[in-house]
Scaffold this motif. Structure first.
Motif, PDB file in Angstrom:
ATOM      1  N   ALA A  93      33.092  39.875  20.379  1.00 21.74           N
ATOM      2  CA  ALA A  93      33.052  41.268  19.941  1.00 21.74           C
ATOM      3  C   ALA A  93      31.665  41.872  20.166  1.00 21.74           C
ATOM      4  N   ASP A 147      31.237  42.788  23.775  1.00 22.36           N
ATOM      5  CA  ASP A 147      32.197  43.753  24.297  1.00 22.36           C
ATOM      6  C   ASP A 147      31.516  45.107  24.489  1.00 22.36           C
ATOM      7  N   ASN A 205      42.044  35.802  20.124  1.00 23.90           N
ATOM      8  CA  ASN A 205      42.277  37.223  20.319  1.00 23.90           C
ATOM      9  C   ASN A 205      42.707  37.889  19.008  1.00 23.90           C
ATOM     10  N   LYS A 206      43.532  37.194  18.219  1.00 23.94           N
ATOM     11  CA  LYS A 206      43.976  37.737  16.937  1.00 23.94           C
ATOM     12  C   LYS A 206      42.803  37.837  15.960  1.00 23.94           C
ATOM     13  N   TYR A 228      39.657  38.145  16.834  1.00 21.87           N
ATOM     14  CA  TYR A 228      38.837  39.226  17.402  1.00 21.87           C
ATOM     15  C   TYR A 228      39.359  40.589  16.951  1.00 21.87           C
ATOM     16  N   ASP A 229      40.655  40.798  17.078  1.00 19.93           N
ATOM     17  CA  ASP A 229      41.261  42.069  16.666  1.00 19.93           C
ATOM     18  C   ASP A 229      41.069  42.321  15.174  1.00 19.93           C
ATOM     19  N   ALA A 230      41.226  41.282  14.362  1.00 20.66           N
ATOM     20  CA  ALA A 230      41.042  41.426  12.917  1.00 20.66           C
ATOM     21  C   ALA A 230      39.586  41.769  12.581  1.00 20.66           C
ATOM     22  N   GLU A 278      44.496  38.062   7.702  1.00 18.28           N
ATOM     23  CA  GLU A 278      45.194  38.329   8.955  1.00 18.28           C
ATOM     24  C   GLU A 278      45.460  37.046   9.754  1.00 18.28           C
ATOM     25  N   CYS A 279      44.543  36.123   9.695  1.00 18.79           N
ATOM     26  CA  CYS A 279      44.630  34.880  10.468  1.00 18.79           C
ATOM     27  C   CYS A 279      44.404  33.711   9.506  1.00 18.79           C
ATOM     28  N   LYS A 292      45.339  33.133  22.274  1.00 15.93           N
ATOM     29  CA  LYS A 292      46.037  34.034  21.362  1.00 15.93           C
ATOM     30  C   LYS A 292      45.385  34.051  19.977  1.00 15.93           C
ATOM     31  N   VAL A 342      37.320  43.312  14.511  1.00 15.24           N
ATOM     32  CA  VAL A 342      37.010  44.675  14.943  1.00 15.24           C
ATOM     33  C   VAL A 342      37.711  45.697  14.046  1.00 15.24           C
ATOM     34  N   THR A 343      38.957  45.442  13.696  1.00 16.85           N
ATOM     35  CA  THR A 343      39.702  46.357  12.829  1.00 16.85           C
ATOM     36  C   THR A 343      39.069  46.440  11.447  1.00 16.85           C
TER      37      THR A 343
END
Length: 126
Positions: A48, A51, A6-7, A9-11, A32-33, A3, A13-14
């Motif tokens: 990333a 991906d 993944n968080k 990773y999302d931050a 974010e994290c 988790k 990419v965003t």
């Protein structure tokens, strides 16, 4: 992926998709994290980069640069030692006398007939 990873990773990419790079992207990921370590940021960056869904060059370059910076800083490497070649005492130098001889010998090189033909041909073409 876990988790937390993944968080991160999302931050990554965003933030990169929003145009953030370098320190701005790093600050965004940390906002974010809160507990994102350099190791986790590098690991998420590698995910990333691998991906196949991410195809934007700017996003990939921003993530790559962040991963490299974080990896090097975690190793204690702050700047590239190879960039400072000007101050290297072991580097060979050329004497002023040889520089002068080299400059004068290159200025005396005569043009060949082919060079003169090319130069004359360029002048006649409009």
């Amino acid at each position: 992926m876990s988790k937390k990873l993944n968080k991160i990773y999302d931050a990554l990419v965003t933030g990169a998709a929003d145009g953030l790079m370098g320190r701005d992207l790093y600050d965004f990921v940390n906002a974010e994290c809160r507990k994102a370590s350099a190791k986790r940021i590098v690991k998420a960056s590698l995910f990333a980069l691998s991906d196949p869904g991410i195809r934007d060059r700017c996003v990939l370059e921003a993530i790559y640069a962040l991963a490299i910076d974080n990896r090097l800083s975690s190793l204690g490497v702050e700047e590239d030692d190879h960039e400072a070649d000007d101050d290297d005492a072991n580097a060979p130098t050329i004497s002023e006398e040889r520089k002068t001889r080299l400059e004068s010998s290159t200025s005396r090189i005569a043009a060949t007939g082919a060079d003169l033909t090319l130069a004359a041909g360029d002048k006649s073409i409009h």
